[in-house]
Design a protein around this motif. Structure first.
Motif, PDB file in Angstrom:
ATOM      1  N   SER A   1       1.191  -1.141  -0.238  1.00 15.16           N
ATOM      2  CA  SER A   1      -0.023  -0.026  -0.160  1.00 15.16           C
ATOM      3  C   SER A   1       1.122   1.160   0.217  1.00 15.16           C
ATOM      4  CB  SER A   1      -1.174   0.130   1.330  1.00 15.16           C
ATOM      5  OG  SER A   1      -0.111   0.084   1.963  1.00 15.16           O
ATOM      6  N   ASP A   2       0.374   2.538  -0.338  1.00 12.59           N
ATOM      7  CA  ASP A   2       1.544   3.289  -0.485  1.00 12.59           C
ATOM      8  C   ASP A   2       1.776   3.945   1.253  1.00 12.59           C
ATOM      9  OD1 ASP A   2       1.085   4.047  -3.156  1.00 12.59           O
ATOM     10  OD2 ASP A   2      -0.667   5.973  -2.794  1.00 12.59           O
ATOM     11  N   ALA A   3       0.848   3.569   2.053  1.00 14.37           N
ATOM     12  CA  ALA A   3       1.879   3.926   3.848  1.00 14.37           C
ATOM     13  C   ALA A   3       2.371   2.671   4.024  1.00 14.37           C
ATOM     14  CB  ALA A   3       0.484   3.407   4.499  1.00 14.37           C
ATOM     15  N   GLU A   4       2.419   1.711   3.656  1.00 13.70           N
ATOM     16  CA  GLU A   4       3.432   0.741   3.951  1.00 13.70           C
ATOM     17  C   GLU A   4       4.775   0.738   3.137  1.00 13.70           C
ATOM     18  OE1 GLU A   4       0.885  -3.346   4.014  1.00 13.70           O
ATOM     19  OE2 GLU A   4       1.387  -2.980   2.542  1.00 13.70           O
ATOM     20  N   THR A   5       4.197   1.999   1.581  1.00 16.52           N
ATOM     21  CA  THR A   5       5.600   1.929   0.656  1.00 16.52           C
ATOM     22  C   THR A   5       6.227   3.246   1.277  1.00 16.52           C
ATOM     23  OG1 THR A   5       4.451   0.876  -0.931  1.00 16.52           O
ATOM     24  CG2 THR A   5       6.126   2.731  -1.316  1.00 16.52           C
ATOM     25  N   LYS A   6       5.697   4.378   2.074  1.00 20.85           N
ATOM     26  CA  LYS A   6       6.161   5.208   2.704  1.00 20.85           C
ATOM     27  C   LYS A   6       6.978   5.080   3.133  1.00 20.85           C
ATOM     28  CE  LYS A   6       2.776   8.031   2.863  1.00 20.85           C
ATOM     29  NZ  LYS A   6       1.853   9.456   3.475  1.00 20.85           N
ATOM     30  N   ALA A   7       6.693   3.854   3.920  1.00 23.87           N
ATOM     31  CA  ALA A   7       6.861   3.737   5.993  1.00 23.87           C
ATOM     32  C   ALA A   7       8.481   2.927   5.725  1.00 23.87           C
ATOM     33  CB  ALA A   7       6.449   2.327   6.482  1.00 23.87           C
TER      34      ALA A   7
ATOM     35  N   ALA B   1       7.009  13.181   7.312  1.00 24.29           N
ATOM     36  CA  ALA B   1       5.681  12.845   7.123  1.00 24.29           C
ATOM     37  C   ALA B   1       6.360  13.712   5.244  1.00 24.29           C
ATOM     38  CB  ALA B   1       5.038  13.529   7.504  1.00 24.29           C
TER      39      ALA B   1
ATOM     40  N   ALA C   1       8.947  11.627   3.403  1.00 27.19           N
ATOM     41  CA  ALA C   1       7.735  10.464   3.584  1.00 27.19           C
ATOM     42  C   ALA C   1       7.513  10.472   1.198  1.00 27.19           C
ATOM     43  CB  ALA C   1       7.344   9.741   4.150  1.00 27.19           C
ATOM     44  N   GLU C   2       6.375  11.500   2.162  1.00 32.85           N
ATOM     45  CA  GLU C   2       5.820  11.770   0.229  1.00 32.85           C
ATOM     46  C   GLU C   2       6.147  12.351  -1.068  1.00 32.85           C
ATOM     47  OE1 GLU C   2       1.853  12.021  -0.316  1.00 32.85           O
ATOM     48  OE2 GLU C   2       2.294  11.462   1.491  1.00 32.85           O
TER      49      GLU C   2
END
Length: 89
Positions: A52-58, A76, A79-80
């Motif tokens: 997911s985008d959240a997992e990828t950012k992390a 943050a 991460a973006e």
């Protein structure tokens, strides 16, 4: 006698050896910001498969922090920027 090393440094000046730096830029809060080994970071996260985008950012942020200084208050935004670079590459 063993030597503990934290990295590769110039034996003359003590600075970072230029050949060990690979900086590419991402946008962080609209400002071009250098990230060392960006392509390596992106490639390592791509190896993890569909996230997911959240997992990828992390995952991107975790790897970027190992090779770069990232201020806690800006995590943050970094991460973006890393996610945008990931999607472009």
């Amino acid at each position: 006698m063993g030597e503990d090393k934290d990295g590769v440094y110039c034996k003359v000046c003590g600075g970072i050896v230029p050949g060990t730096i690979d900086i590419k830029q991402i946008l962080v809060d609209g400002k071009a910001t250098g990230i060392n080994h960006l392509e390596f970071i992106i490639d390592e996260v791509k190896k993890l498969g569909a996230l997911s985008d959240a997992e990828t950012k992390a995952e991107l942020l975790k790897r970027a922090k190992e090779l770069n200084f990232i201020p806690t208050k800006k995590e943050a935004a970094y991460a973006e920027g890393l996610l945008d670079a990931f999607k472009q590459g």
